[in-house]
Design a protein around this motif. Structure first.
Motif, mmCIF file in Angstrom:
data_model
loop_
_atom_site.group_PDB
_atom_site.id
_atom_site.type_symbol
_atom_site.label_atom_id
_atom_site.label_comp_id
_atom_site.label_asym_id
_atom_site.label_seq_id
_atom_site.Cartn_x
_atom_site.Cartn_y
_atom_site.Cartn_z
ATOM 1 N N GLN A 74 0.832 -1.202 0.000
ATOM 2 C CA GLN A 74 0.000 0.000 0.000
ATOM 3 C C GLN A 74 0.869 1.256 0.000
ATOM 4 O OE1 GLN A 74 -3.740 0.556 0.511
ATOM 5 N NE2 GLN A 74 -3.449 -1.274 -0.735
ATOM 6 N N PHE A 75 1.909 1.239 0.817
ATOM 7 C CA PHE A 75 2.810 2.387 0.902
ATOM 8 C C PHE A 75 3.530 2.621 -0.428
ATOM 9 C CE2 PHE A 75 7.001 4.234 2.053
ATOM 10 C CZ PHE A 75 6.544 5.458 2.532
ATOM 11 N N TRP A 78 1.166 4.115 -2.899
ATOM 12 C CA TRP A 78 0.942 5.529 -2.606
ATOM 13 C C TRP A 78 2.116 6.375 -3.107
ATOM 14 C CZ3 TRP A 78 3.506 8.614 1.245
ATOM 15 C CH2 TRP A 78 2.979 9.901 1.386
ATOM 16 N N GLY A 101 -2.369 11.510 2.309
ATOM 17 C CA GLY A 101 -1.521 10.403 2.750
ATOM 18 C C GLY A 101 -0.768 10.736 4.020
ATOM 19 N N SER A 104 -2.882 10.525 7.180
ATOM 20 C CA SER A 104 -3.416 9.177 7.441
ATOM 21 C C SER A 104 -4.750 8.902 6.763
ATOM 22 C CB SER A 104 -3.522 8.916 8.945
ATOM 23 O OG SER A 104 -2.248 8.970 9.530
#
Length: 131
Positions: A74-75, A78, A101, A104
């Motif tokens: 996911q990171f 992103w 992002g 949060s």
């Protein structure tokens, strides 16, 4: 990183997280059902070593590792989306992805980006061909 690659990574990491959580919960439920946990009221006070107990601990550990891997995916998705949108002339998507992002709310921003956002690599390649 192109938007199709970002989308595949985003969706794949969601699948990994869901699968890891299912495996983790299955391990905990199996351990509880087979008496692997020593209970004192509602509190777990120990672990009863047995073949089934160690197997369930293995399920739990693998589940945790899969969830961590999905979170890393996911990171990376992103970061890829932020870099991708930084190439656009209109910086709205870039700012939204970056700020949400960092606050949060990256999952929501990424979900909207994957469903409706532009691909900065196509825009950048279009400019390169005209030059």
């Amino acid at each position: 990183m192109s938007k199709p690659t970002i989308t595949k990574l985003f969706v794949g990491s969601i699948v990994a997280i869901v699968g890891g959580v299912v495996l983790l919960l299955a391990g905990v439920l199996l351990a509880a059902a087979n008496g692997a946990f020593v209970m004192s009221g509602a509190d777990v006070t120990g672990f009863q070593p047995s073949a089934v107990g160690w197997s369930t601990i293995g399920f739990i550990l693998v589940g945790v590792l899969v969830v961590i891997g999905g979170a890393i995916g996911q990171f990376v998705a992103w970061i890829g989306a932020v870099i991708n949108t930084s190439r656009l002339d209109d910086k709205t998507w870039f700012v939204l992805l970056l700020v949400l992002g960092l606050l949060s709310f990256g999952f929501i921003a990424m979900l909207v980006y994957v469903l409706t956002g532009p691909d900065g690599t196509q825009s950048h390649q279009g400019h390169m061909q005209h030059a």
